[in-house]
Design an enzyme around this catalytic site. Structure first.
Site, PDB file in Angstrom:
ATOM      1  N   GLY A  68      31.252 -61.254  16.859  1.00 49.97           N
ATOM      2  CA  GLY A  68      32.391 -61.908  16.559  1.00 49.97           C
ATOM      3  C   GLY A  68      31.972 -62.007  14.526  1.00 49.97           C
ATOM      4  O   GLY A  68      32.854 -62.287  12.912  1.00 49.97           O
ATOM      5  N   GLU A 104      29.870 -58.324  23.582  1.00 45.74           N
ATOM      6  CA  GLU A 104      30.145 -58.782  24.074  1.00 45.74           C
ATOM      7  C   GLU A 104      29.629 -57.635  25.312  1.00 45.74           C
ATOM      8  O   GLU A 104      29.555 -58.585  26.959  1.00 45.74           O
ATOM      9  CB  GLU A 104      31.506 -59.156  23.751  1.00 45.74           C
ATOM     10  N   ALA A 129      30.086 -65.251  18.049  1.00 43.15           N
ATOM     11  CA  ALA A 129      30.676 -66.333  18.290  1.00 43.15           C
ATOM     12  C   ALA A 129      29.915 -67.089  19.454  1.00 43.15           C
ATOM     13  O   ALA A 129      28.494 -66.417  19.408  1.00 43.15           O
ATOM     14  CB  ALA A 129      31.760 -66.028  19.399  1.00 43.15           C
TER      15      ALA A 129
HETATM   16  N1  COA Z   1      25.077 -67.654  20.085  1.00 45.81           N
HETATM   17  C1  COA Z   1      24.629 -68.889  19.619  1.00 45.81           C
HETATM   18  N2  COA Z   1      23.309 -69.076  19.922  1.00 45.81           N
HETATM   19  C2  COA Z   1      23.348 -67.768  19.501  1.00 45.81           C
HETATM   20  C3  COA Z   1      23.638 -66.987  19.164  1.00 45.81           C
HETATM   21  C4  COA Z   1      24.756 -66.305  19.348  1.00 45.81           C
HETATM   22  N3  COA Z   1      25.745 -65.729  19.374  1.00 45.81           N
HETATM   23  N4  COA Z   1      22.599 -65.845  18.581  1.00 45.81           N
HETATM   24  C5  COA Z   1      21.830 -66.597  18.280  1.00 45.81           C
HETATM   25  N5  COA Z   1      21.310 -67.907  18.795  1.00 45.81           N
HETATM   26  C6  COA Z   1      20.502 -68.697  18.935  1.00 45.81           C
HETATM   27  C7  COA Z   1      19.576 -68.814  19.457  1.00 45.81           C
HETATM   28  O1  COA Z   1      19.638 -68.789  20.694  1.00 45.81           O
HETATM   29  C8  COA Z   1      18.452 -69.463  19.258  1.00 45.81           C
HETATM   30  O2  COA Z   1      18.779 -69.984  18.915  1.00 45.81           O
HETATM   31  P1  COA Z   1      17.432 -71.135  19.447  1.00 45.81           P
HETATM   32  O3  COA Z   1      16.106 -71.273  18.620  1.00 45.81           O
HETATM   33  O4  COA Z   1      17.886 -72.877  19.849  1.00 45.81           O
HETATM   34  O5  COA Z   1      16.772 -70.997  21.064  1.00 45.81           O
HETATM   35  C9  COA Z   1      18.089 -68.862  17.726  1.00 45.81           C
HETATM   36  O6  COA Z   1      20.048 -68.877  17.359  1.00 45.81           O
HETATM   37  C10 COA Z   1      17.576 -67.635  17.118  1.00 45.81           C
HETATM   38  O7  COA Z   1      18.459 -66.549  17.465  1.00 45.81           O
HETATM   39  P2  COA Z   1      17.017 -65.923  18.698  1.00 45.81           P
HETATM   40  O8  COA Z   1      17.326 -64.842  19.491  1.00 45.81           O
HETATM   41  O9  COA Z   1      15.174 -66.260  18.925  1.00 45.81           O
HETATM   42  O10 COA Z   1      16.440 -64.822  17.248  1.00 45.81           O
HETATM   43  P3  COA Z   1      16.079 -63.506  17.951  1.00 45.81           P
HETATM   44  O11 COA Z   1      15.682 -62.565  16.465  1.00 45.81           O
HETATM   45  O12 COA Z   1      14.829 -63.032  18.968  1.00 45.81           O
HETATM   46  O13 COA Z   1      17.221 -62.191  18.247  1.00 45.81           O
HETATM   47  C11 COA Z   1      19.377 -61.514  17.838  1.00 45.81           C
HETATM   48  C12 COA Z   1      18.054 -62.242  16.771  1.00 45.81           C
HETATM   49  C13 COA Z   1      20.981 -61.580  16.892  1.00 45.81           C
HETATM   50  C14 COA Z   1      19.683 -60.302  18.073  1.00 45.81           C
HETATM   51  C15 COA Z   1      20.009 -62.342  18.912  1.00 45.81           C
HETATM   52  O14 COA Z   1      20.065 -64.107  18.944  1.00 45.81           O
HETATM   53  C16 COA Z   1      21.090 -62.065  19.782  1.00 45.81           C
HETATM   54  O15 COA Z   1      21.195 -61.089  20.594  1.00 45.81           O
HETATM   55  N6  COA Z   1      22.765 -62.813  19.715  1.00 45.81           N
HETATM   56  C17 COA Z   1      23.644 -62.746  20.221  1.00 45.81           C
HETATM   57  C18 COA Z   1      23.925 -62.104  19.906  1.00 45.81           C
HETATM   58  C19 COA Z   1      25.385 -61.625  20.948  1.00 45.81           C
HETATM   59  O16 COA Z   1      25.839 -61.146  21.674  1.00 45.81           O
HETATM   60  N7  COA Z   1      26.389 -61.726  19.856  1.00 45.81           N
HETATM   61  C20 COA Z   1      27.645 -61.775  20.644  1.00 45.81           C
HETATM   62  C21 COA Z   1      28.486 -62.859  20.964  1.00 45.81           C
HETATM   63  S1  COA Z   1      30.104 -63.127  21.770  1.00 45.81           S
END
Ligand code: COA
Length: 258
Positions: A110, A133, A65
Site C-alpha cells: 500500500g 503482497e 497496509a
Molecule cells: N503491517 C503491520 N505491521 C508492520 C508492517 C505492515 N505492513 N510493516 C512493518 N510492520 C511492523 C512490524 O511488525 C514491526 O512491529 P513490532 O515491532 O510490533 O514487531 C515493526 O513494524 C518494525 O518492522 P520490522 O519487520 O521489525 O522491521 P525490519 O527492518 O526487520 O523489516 C520490512 C522491514 C519492511 C522489510 C518488514 O517490516 C516487512 O516486510 N513489512 C511488511 C511489508 C509488506 O508485506 N507490506 C505489504 C503489506 S500488504
C-alpha cells in the site's frame, strides 16, 4: 489534529507526514481515515496550493497496509477494503492541486500504491519499492496492478508482483517509477523546490494538466478530447490573459487562480 498524520504548511505547500514510526508507517484504517480527511483539506483550503506526502523517520515511507487488519477478513470484506483504499487513492490522483510523494525509505504494498497515486515521486537514495503482497497469498488491492503497469510496463510489473522482490532507488529511477533520487537529507527540499516552481504557475492550468494527463488511463473518456476541452477552458481564465499579456510586455506574470 490528525491521530496518525503530522501536518504543516510552508509557502502554500502542505507537508503531510504519516506518523506511525513503531509500525514503519503502515496504513491502518485510522491512517486511511486521516488521509481521506486531509484530502478534503487539500481540495477546499485556499491556502494550500500543493502537497507533499512523506513518512516519519529515516527508514520507511509506508511499509504497506497494516497486515494485522487483514486477519479473518472474508472475500467480500477483502473487496470492500480494496474498494475503499482505491477510492481514497483516486482522490489523490484526481486532486486539482499537485500532490508529490517524497519517498524516504520503504514504499511497500500500500505504500508503493500510495506513492503511485501521487502526481509524481521523488525518492531518497535509501528508498526501496515493492509489492510483496504475494508473500501473504494476496495481490495489491489499492490500485497497484494498474498504476504500476501504467508507470513501468507490464513485464516489470508482473515480475515485481509475482516475485514480491523489492527494487532500489536507482532501479526505480531507471524504470521511471520516480522522477529524481536525492540524498535523504535533501529529499524534502527537492520536493519543495519543484512545488515552488509549480505554485508560481496558473492554478487552473495546473489543474487542467492533471485532468488531461489522468484521462490517458480513464477508459470512460477520450484523452485527446479531454485535452481539447481543458485547453479551451484555459482561454476563459483571467490567468491566460495575464500570462499572454505579461509575455508580450516582457514581464513576469502574476497569476491569481481565476
Ligand atoms: N503491517 C503491520 N505491521 C508492520 C508492517 C505492515 N505492513 N510493516 C512493518 N510492520 C511492523 C512490524 O511488525 C514491526 O512491529 P513490532 O515491532 O510490533 O514487531 C515493526 O513494524 C518494525 O518492522 P520490522 O519487520 O521489525 O522491521 P525490519 O527492518 O526487520 O523489516 C520490512 C522491514 C519492511 C522489510 C518488514 O517490516 C516487512 O516486510 N513489512 C511488511 C511489508 C509488506 O508485506 N507490506 C505489504 C503489506 S500488504
Amino acid at each position: 489534529m490528525y491521530q496518525t498524520l503530522l501536518t504543516s504548511i510552508q509557502e502554500g505547500i502542505y507537508i503531510i507526514t504519516i506518523n506511525r514510526p513503531d509500525k514503519l508507517n503502515a496504513l491502518n484504517q485510522q491512517v486511511m481515515r486521516d488521509l481521506e480527511e486531509v484530502l478534503d483539506e487539500i481540495y477546499t483550503n485556499n491556502l494550500i496550493r500543493s502537497a507533499i506526502i512523506t513518512g516519519t523517520g529515516p527508514k520507511s515511507f509506508v511499509a504497506g497496509a497494516d497486515i494485522g487488519e487483514f486477519v479473518g477478513l472474508n472475500p467480500l470484506e477483502g473487496e470492500a477494503l480494496a474498494k475503499k483504499g482505491q477510492d481514497i487513492f483516486f482522490k489523490i490522483e484526481n486532486s486539482p492541486k499537485p500532490i508529490v510523494a517524497a519517498v524516504n525509505g520503504f514504499a511497500l504494498g500500500g505504500g508503493c500504491e500510495l506513492a503511485m497515486s501521487c502526481h509524481f515521486r521523488i525518492a531518497s537514495d535509501n528508498a526501496k519499492f515493492g509489492q510483496p503482497e504475494i508473500n501473504l497469498g494476496i495481490i495489491p488491492g489499492y490500485g497497484g496492478t494498474q498504476r504500476l503497469t501504467q508507470l513501468i510496463g507490464k513485464g516489470r510489473t508482473l515480475e515485481m508482483i509475482m516475485t514480491g522482490n523489492m527494487i532500489d532507488a536507482p532501479t526505480a529511477l531507471q524504470y521511471g517509477l520516480v522522477n529524481h533520487v536525492v540524498p535523504q537529507a535533501e529529499l524534502l527540499d527537492k520536493a519543495k523546490a519543484i512545488l515552488a516552481i509549480i505554485n508560481a504557475k496558473a492554478p487552473l492550468a495546473v489543474a487542467a494538466a492533471i485532468t488531461a494527463a489522468n484521462a490517458v488511463f480513464d477508459e470512460t473518456q477520450n484523452g485527446f478530447a479531454t485535452e481539447v476541452r481543458a485547453f479551451g477552458q484555459c482561454f476563459g481564465t483571467e490567468d491566460m490573459k495575464e500570462g499572454t499579456t505579461a509575455f508580450l510586455e516582457k514581464r513576469k506574470p502574476v497569476f491569481k487562480g481565476a
